[in-house]
Design a protein around this motif. Structure first.
Motif, PDB file in Angstrom:
ATOM      1  N   GLN A 120       0.830  -1.202   0.000  1.00  0.00           N
ATOM      2  CA  GLN A 120       0.000   0.000   0.000  1.00  0.00           C
ATOM      3  C   GLN A 120       0.863   1.250   0.000  1.00  0.00           C
ATOM      4  O   GLN A 120       0.623   2.195  -0.752  1.00  0.00           O
ATOM      5  N   GLY A 121       1.885   1.247   0.842  1.00  0.00           N
ATOM      6  CA  GLY A 121       2.778   2.396   0.908  1.00  0.00           C
ATOM      7  C   GLY A 121       3.594   2.575  -0.353  1.00  0.00           C
ATOM      8  O   GLY A 121       3.716   3.685  -0.877  1.00  0.00           O
ATOM      9  N   PHE A 122       4.149   1.484  -0.871  1.00  0.00           N
ATOM     10  CA  PHE A 122       4.961   1.591  -2.086  1.00  0.00           C
ATOM     11  C   PHE A 122       4.124   2.069  -3.266  1.00  0.00           C
ATOM     12  O   PHE A 122       4.613   2.801  -4.132  1.00  0.00           O
ATOM     13  N   ASN A 123       2.864   1.676  -3.311  1.00  0.00           N
ATOM     14  CA  ASN A 123       1.985   2.145  -4.382  1.00  0.00           C
ATOM     15  C   ASN A 123       1.727   3.644  -4.295  1.00  0.00           C
ATOM     16  O   ASN A 123       1.377   4.278  -5.299  1.00  0.00           O
ATOM     17  N   LEU A 124       1.885   4.205  -3.094  1.00  0.00           N
ATOM     18  CA  LEU A 124       1.727   5.649  -2.919  1.00  0.00           C
ATOM     19  C   LEU A 124       3.030   6.400  -3.172  1.00  0.00           C
ATOM     20  O   LEU A 124       3.058   7.622  -3.136  1.00  0.00           O
ATOM     21  N   GLY A 125       4.109   5.655  -3.402  1.00  0.00           N
ATOM     22  CA  GLY A 125       5.382   6.306  -3.678  1.00  0.00           C
ATOM     23  C   GLY A 125       6.301   6.408  -2.482  1.00  0.00           C
ATOM     24  O   GLY A 125       7.257   7.192  -2.498  1.00  0.00           O
ATOM     25  N   ILE A 126       6.037   5.614  -1.426  1.00  0.00           N
ATOM     26  CA  ILE A 126       6.949   5.583  -0.282  1.00  0.00           C
ATOM     27  C   ILE A 126       8.286   4.998  -0.735  1.00  0.00           C
ATOM     28  O   ILE A 126       8.331   4.035  -1.498  1.00  0.00           O
ATOM     29  N   ASP A 127       9.385   5.582  -0.256  1.00  0.00           N
ATOM     30  CA  ASP A 127      10.705   5.138  -0.698  1.00  0.00           C
ATOM     31  C   ASP A 127      11.259   3.985   0.129  1.00  0.00           C
ATOM     32  O   ASP A 127      11.986   3.137  -0.391  1.00  0.00           O
ATOM     33  N   ASP A 128      10.925   3.939   1.433  1.00  0.00           N
ATOM     34  CA  ASP A 128      11.480   2.883   2.270  1.00  0.00           C
ATOM     35  C   ASP A 128      10.643   2.738   3.538  1.00  0.00           C
ATOM     36  O   ASP A 128       9.855   3.632   3.886  1.00  0.00           O
ATOM     37  N   TYR A 129      10.822   1.605   4.207  1.00  0.00           N
ATOM     38  CA  TYR A 129      10.152   1.309   5.470  1.00  0.00           C
ATOM     39  C   TYR A 129      11.185   0.994   6.536  1.00  0.00           C
ATOM     40  O   TYR A 129      12.218   0.379   6.251  1.00  0.00           O
ATOM     41  N   ILE A 130      10.896   1.391   7.760  1.00  0.00           N
ATOM     42  CA  ILE A 130      11.658   0.944   8.924  1.00  0.00           C
ATOM     43  C   ILE A 130      10.648   0.420   9.932  1.00  0.00           C
ATOM     44  O   ILE A 130       9.695   1.116  10.293  1.00  0.00           O
ATOM     45  N   THR A 131      10.838  -0.819  10.358  1.00  0.00           N
ATOM     46  CA  THR A 131       9.887  -1.466  11.254  1.00  0.00           C
ATOM     47  C   THR A 131      10.304  -1.276  12.707  1.00  0.00           C
ATOM     48  O   THR A 131      11.476  -1.438  13.050  1.00  0.00           O
ATOM     49  N   LYS A 132       9.339  -0.901  13.548  1.00  0.00           N
ATOM     50  CA  LYS A 132       9.580  -0.790  14.986  1.00  0.00           C
ATOM     51  C   LYS A 132       9.579  -2.186  15.612  1.00  0.00           C
ATOM     52  O   LYS A 132       8.775  -3.031  15.203  1.00  0.00           O
ATOM     53  N   PRO A 133      10.414  -2.428  16.633  1.00  0.00           N
ATOM     54  CA  PRO A 133      11.481  -1.544  17.118  1.00  0.00           C
ATOM     55  C   PRO A 133      12.635  -1.529  16.117  1.00  0.00           C
ATOM     56  O   PRO A 133      12.911  -2.537  15.468  1.00  0.00           O
ATOM     57  N   PHE A 134      13.301  -0.394  16.003  1.00  0.00           N
ATOM     58  CA  PHE A 134      14.329  -0.252  14.984  1.00  0.00           C
ATOM     59  C   PHE A 134      15.707  -0.105  15.619  1.00  0.00           C
ATOM     60  O   PHE A 134      15.856   0.322  16.764  1.00  0.00           O
ATOM     61  N   SER A 135      16.707  -0.455  14.845  1.00  0.00           N
ATOM     62  CA  SER A 135      18.096  -0.270  15.250  1.00  0.00           C
ATOM     63  C   SER A 135      18.542   1.127  14.838  1.00  0.00           C
ATOM     64  O   SER A 135      18.376   1.511  13.672  1.00  0.00           O
ATOM     65  N   PRO A 136      19.100   1.927  15.754  1.00  0.00           N
ATOM     66  CA  PRO A 136      19.592   3.251  15.371  1.00  0.00           C
ATOM     67  C   PRO A 136      20.590   3.203  14.216  1.00  0.00           C
ATOM     68  O   PRO A 136      20.567   4.064  13.331  1.00  0.00           O
ATOM     69  N   ARG A 137      21.453   2.195  14.207  1.00  0.00           N
ATOM     70  CA  ARG A 137      22.433   2.080  13.122  1.00  0.00           C
ATOM     71  C   ARG A 137      21.742   1.806  11.794  1.00  0.00           C
ATOM     72  O   ARG A 137      22.130   2.341  10.753  1.00  0.00           O
ATOM     73  N   GLU A 138      20.703   0.967  11.819  1.00  0.00           N
ATOM     74  CA  GLU A 138      19.958   0.688  10.593  1.00  0.00           C
ATOM     75  C   GLU A 138      19.244   1.944  10.108  1.00  0.00           C
ATOM     76  O   GLU A 138      19.202   2.225   8.900  1.00  0.00           O
ATOM     77  N   LEU A 139      18.675   2.698  11.036  1.00  0.00           N
ATOM     78  CA  LEU A 139      17.991   3.939  10.677  1.00  0.00           C
ATOM     79  C   LEU A 139      18.925   4.874   9.918  1.00  0.00           C
ATOM     80  O   LEU A 139      18.586   5.372   8.836  1.00  0.00           O
ATOM     81  N   VAL A 140      20.103   5.116  10.474  1.00  0.00           N
ATOM     82  CA  VAL A 140      21.056   6.025   9.837  1.00  0.00           C
ATOM     83  C   VAL A 140      21.499   5.474   8.486  1.00  0.00           C
ATOM     84  O   VAL A 140      21.602   6.211   7.497  1.00  0.00           O
ATOM     85  N   ALA A 141      21.735   4.166   8.418  1.00  0.00           N
ATOM     86  CA  ALA A 141      22.163   3.553   7.158  1.00  0.00           C
ATOM     87  C   ALA A 141      21.097   3.707   6.081  1.00  0.00           C
ATOM     88  O   ALA A 141      21.407   3.988   4.910  1.00  0.00           O
ATOM     89  N   ARG A 142      19.837   3.541   6.449  1.00  0.00           N
ATOM     90  CA  ARG A 142      18.757   3.662   5.468  1.00  0.00           C
ATOM     91  C   ARG A 142      18.583   5.107   5.004  1.00  0.00           C
ATOM     92  O   ARG A 142      18.306   5.365   3.830  1.00  0.00           O
ATOM     93  N   VAL A 143      18.735   6.053   5.927  1.00  0.00           N
ATOM     94  CA  VAL A 143      18.642   7.462   5.542  1.00  0.00           C
ATOM     95  C   VAL A 143      19.762   7.809   4.563  1.00  0.00           C
ATOM     96  O   VAL A 143      19.533   8.451   3.529  1.00  0.00           O
ATOM     97  N   ARG A 144      20.974   7.367   4.865  1.00  0.00           N
ATOM     98  CA  ARG A 144      22.101   7.656   3.977  1.00  0.00           C
ATOM     99  C   ARG A 144      21.919   6.994   2.617  1.00  0.00           C
ATOM    100  O   ARG A 144      22.231   7.590   1.576  1.00  0.00           O
ATOM    101  N   ALA A 145      21.413   5.768   2.612  1.00  0.00           N
ATOM    102  CA  ALA A 145      21.181   5.076   1.345  1.00  0.00           C
ATOM    103  C   ALA A 145      20.137   5.810   0.510  1.00  0.00           C
ATOM    104  O   ALA A 145      20.270   5.939  -0.712  1.00  0.00           O
ATOM    105  N   LEU A 146      19.103   6.314   1.165  1.00  0.00           N
ATOM    106  CA  LEU A 146      18.062   7.045   0.449  1.00  0.00           C
ATOM    107  C   LEU A 146      18.595   8.362  -0.095  1.00  0.00           C
ATOM    108  O   LEU A 146      18.248   8.775  -1.207  1.00  0.00           O
ATOM    109  N   LEU A 147      19.455   9.021   0.659  1.00  0.00           N
ATOM    110  CA  LEU A 147      20.075  10.247   0.171  1.00  0.00           C
ATOM    111  C   LEU A 147      20.901   9.972  -1.080  1.00  0.00           C
ATOM    112  O   LEU A 147      20.879  10.748  -2.038  1.00  0.00           O
ATOM    113  N   ARG A 148      21.626   8.859  -1.076  1.00  0.00           N
ATOM    114  CA  ARG A 148      22.418   8.520  -2.260  1.00  0.00           C
ATOM    115  C   ARG A 148      21.520   8.227  -3.453  1.00  0.00           C
ATOM    116  O   ARG A 148      21.777   8.690  -4.567  1.00  0.00           O
TER     117      ARG A 148
END
Length: 232
Positions: A94-122
């Protein structure tokens, strides 16, 4: 690393603070909102590099906020990460069909969060080193400086923001109203022809280096930074 701006939209104070702390420690500039309405007000100003939005927000949900962002001409290209406790395939589709770029599932790892943000920026071309280099024009978003083929170019703040907006989206035709929203903010009411004045100033600053021609006038629309004809 460049101090990119991240918008965090999360209603739970503890999680919002964890997100803010994690991203700030990773050298991101963070703006936060507790609900969609507050996020919309923030988006009326300069756009962030990425938005992290909780799915389950009070009032307008995170998915509805993302849908609104994607339907707006000014914000439609904003990279979006949805933060959610939902891990089902149907929810993600549902989200991807709306154009969402990525998902992070709770509970999340802070390191994973930062890695995903950086990957999306790239992926979005919002380079981590803070440099945008087009047509021999180098814009450093960290130092807020511009150089042309190694020569420093001194711009006023408005002309700098105007150049940055167009360099982030080369070959895109901007309406004057869109440039007003991006550069001045939506809560500022000035004549659209003000854009023409500042485009002229920017062209004059680039003219000694024969780079003024990269900013094209698009008849009936506004302006475009042309990446293909830098030396035309």
């Amino acid at each position: 690393m460049a101090s990119k701006s991240i918008l965090v939209v999360e209603d739970e104070p503890d999680i919002r603070e964890l997100l803010r702390f994690t991203l700030h420690r990773a050298q991101f500039h963070v703006r936060s909102a507790a609900d969609s309405e507050e996020a919309i007000r923030i988006l009326e100003g300069p756009l962030p590099s990425v938005a992290i939005i909780d799915w389950m927000l009070p009032g307008m949900s995170g998915i509805e906020l993302a849908k609104r962002i994607r339907s707006d001409q000014v914000t439609k290209e904003l990279p979006i990460i949805i933060l959610t406790a939902r891990s089902g395939e149907a929810d993600k589709l549902q989200g991807f069909n709306l154009g969402i770029d990525d998902y992070i599932t709770k509970p999340f790892s802070p390191r994973e969060l930062v890695a995903r943000v950086r990957a999306l920026l790239r992926r979005s071309g919002n380079l981590e080193d803070g440099n945008i280099n087009l047509n021999g024009i180098l814009l450093d978003t960290v130092a807020h400086s511009v150089s042309v083929e190694g020569n420093p170019l001194h711009l006023r703040p408005t002309e700098y923001r105007l150049l940055e907006t167009m360099m982030r989206h080369p070959n895109r035709a901007f309406q004057r109203s869109q440039l007003l929203d991006q550069v001045w903010g939506r809560n500022v009411y000035i004549d659209e022809r003000t854009v023409d004045v500042h485009v002229l100033r920017l062209r004059n600053a680039l003219k000694p280096y024969d780079k003024h021609k990269v900013i094209k006038t698009v008849r009936g629309i506004g302006y475009r930074l042309d990446h293909q004809t830098a030396n035309a």
